[in-house]
Motif scaffolding. Structure first.
Motif, PDB file in Angstrom:
ATOM      1  N   PRO B  89      14.750  68.202  52.673  1.00  0.00           N
ATOM      2  CA  PRO B  89      15.560  69.414  52.719  1.00  0.00           C
ATOM      3  C   PRO B  89      15.090  70.409  53.774  1.00  0.00           C
ATOM      4  CG  PRO B  89      14.926  68.892  50.470  1.00  0.00           C
ATOM      5  CD  PRO B  89      14.160  67.969  51.365  1.00  0.00           C
ATOM      6  N   ASP B  96      20.060  73.499  55.719  1.00  0.00           N
ATOM      7  CA  ASP B  96      19.179  74.279  54.877  1.00  0.00           C
ATOM      8  C   ASP B  96      18.680  75.492  55.664  1.00  0.00           C
ATOM      9  OD1 ASP B  96      17.312  75.363  53.284  1.00  0.00           O
ATOM     10  OD2 ASP B  96      16.231  73.498  52.877  1.00  0.00           O
ATOM     11  N   PRO B  97      19.177  76.682  55.363  1.00  0.00           N
ATOM     12  CA  PRO B  97      18.783  77.849  56.152  1.00  0.00           C
ATOM     13  C   PRO B  97      17.330  78.235  55.977  1.00  0.00           C
ATOM     14  CG  PRO B  97      20.079  78.507  54.244  1.00  0.00           C
ATOM     15  CD  PRO B  97      20.106  77.002  54.287  1.00  0.00           C
ATOM     16  N   SER B  98      16.670  77.719  54.923  1.00  0.00           N
ATOM     17  CA  SER B  98      15.279  78.089  54.698  1.00  0.00           C
ATOM     18  C   SER B  98      14.323  77.067  55.302  1.00  0.00           C
ATOM     19  CB  SER B  98      15.007  78.205  53.201  1.00  0.00           C
ATOM     20  OG  SER B  98      15.148  76.945  52.588  1.00  0.00           O
ATOM     21  N   ARG B 101      10.386  77.236  55.800  1.00  0.00           N
ATOM     22  CA  ARG B 101       9.755  78.200  54.902  1.00  0.00           C
ATOM     23  C   ARG B 101       9.149  77.490  53.706  1.00  0.00           C
ATOM     24  NH1 ARG B 101      13.748  82.112  52.656  1.00  0.00           N
ATOM     25  NH2 ARG B 101      15.258  81.433  54.171  1.00  0.00           N
ATOM     26  N   ARG B 103       8.533  76.810  49.981  1.00  0.00           N
ATOM     27  CA  ARG B 103       9.331  77.106  48.793  1.00  0.00           C
ATOM     28  C   ARG B 103       8.470  76.928  47.555  1.00  0.00           C
ATOM     29  NH1 ARG B 103      13.623  74.203  51.374  1.00  0.00           N
ATOM     30  NH2 ARG B 103      13.260  72.395  50.097  1.00  0.00           N
ATOM     31  N   PRO B 104       8.728  77.702  46.518  1.00  0.00           N
ATOM     32  CA  PRO B 104       7.918  77.589  45.306  1.00  0.00           C
ATOM     33  C   PRO B 104       8.206  76.268  44.603  1.00  0.00           C
ATOM     34  CG  PRO B 104       9.776  79.060  44.951  1.00  0.00           C
ATOM     35  CD  PRO B 104       9.777  78.732  46.405  1.00  0.00           C
ATOM     36  N   TYR B 105       7.179  75.764  43.927  1.00  0.00           N
ATOM     37  CA  TYR B 105       7.341  74.552  43.126  1.00  0.00           C
ATOM     38  C   TYR B 105       8.067  74.927  41.848  1.00  0.00           C
ATOM     39  CZ  TYR B 105       6.036  70.625  40.147  1.00  0.00           C
ATOM     40  OH  TYR B 105       6.063  69.564  39.291  1.00  0.00           O
TER      41      TYR B 105
END
Lengths: 142, 150
Positions: B89, B96-98, B101, B103-105
């Motif tokens: 992703p 995916d615009p993020s 970055r 990401r949190p689990y």
């Protein structure tokens, strides 16, 4: 990870749930999780149908442990991509919820193996294949 | 008289060149209907129409040494993204615009997992106390669980 078929199967069969809990306890150091999108499928508002599911989920949520995986923007976008790819590959009847479940598993699979217990393994397998993940399995609950 | 007029309408020919030529001529700038030729045929008579200019052979090959570091980096991103095919992703071709970055689990922490496993043990004991039969599905579950990834 459970979809609505998995939740319903485990919640309504004490024998099946007992064996699952026993097997998970002995073989795996894992957790039971439910993508938040699945709630829409199993929640009916009818107490006769909801009571078994509520008992199962409330048991998992003892000690303030969450059992639901939130639906994030990233997962929703990933689900959209997967669903579009599945439809383009000849599976027009893939549901949004199925795509959300597999996108959630895809996110979790960055950290650990995931097994999806589902009543609709065919659609799930199509979506899981599109993720190219080797640490996501699809199985039926009973 | 009236019968003669009706027959004349029936046998009247189509447009010059026939009906077939009109549509094809309109679409392709070719065909027998010369009054309907397109701009392509007017500008380059006899030249085959095509949708887009084909690149020349030398345009298909880039000299690696002639590329700047930025161009090489951009090309590497494109190649890796196409090879990735959306499986990650964080690199799925801009959907995916993020991307990039952290990401949190979204799964459970070690402490949460241990607490849930304790709850599962309690639930199992409660179910057995209520009369649930242990072992009815176990062999089949064990067989299938052997194929689950760990």
């Amino acid at each position: 990870m459970l979809d609505s078929g998995g939740v319903t199967a485990l919640a309504t069969s004490k024998d099946l749930l007992t064996d699952y809990l026993n097997m998970l306890k002995r073989r795996f150091d894992g957790s039971i999780l439910i993508p938040i999108a699945v709630v829409t499928e199993f929640r009916t508002g009818d107490p006769r149908k909801d009571v078994a599911v509520d008992r199962f989920i409330n048991a998992m949520r003892r000690r303030q442990v969450r059992v639901y995986v939130p639906l994030t923007l990233e997962i929703a976008e990933r689900a959209g991509v997967l669903r579009t790819q599945a439809r383009a590959s000849g599976h027009p009847d893939i549901s949004v919820t199925d795509a959300h479940i597999v996108a959630t598993a895809d996110d979790l699979a960055n950290h650990s193996a995931v097994t999806i217990l589902t009543g609709d393994p065919e659609h799930m397998k199509v979506l899981v294949e599109l993720t190219h993940r080797t640490n996501i399995a699809v199985d039926v609950p009973g | 008289m009236g019968r003669t007029a009706a027959a004349a309408v029936f046998i009247a020919p189509g447009p010059p060149g026939g009906w077939w030529g009109t549509h094809a001529a309109w679409r392709l700038g070719r065909g027998p209907g010369r009054q309907l030729v397109g701009l392509q045929e007017v500008l380059w008579p006899g030249r085959r129409a095509r949708m887009w200019p084909m690149p020349k052979r030398e345009q298909l090959h880039a000299e690696i040494d002639a590329l700047s570091e930025d161009q090489l980096a951009a090309a590497r991103v494109v190649v890796e993204s196409s090879q990735n095919n959306g499986s990650d992703p964080s690199a799925n071709n801009g959907s995916d615009p993020s991307a990039g970055r952290a990401r949190p689990y979204l799964g459970l922490s070690d402490a949460e997992r241990a607490a849930q496993q304790e709850s599962m043990r309690e639930l199992e004991e409660e179910l057995i106390a209520e009369g649930a039969t242990l072992g009815r599905y176990l062999p089949e579950l064990e067989r299938r669980a052997a194929t689950w990834p760990e």
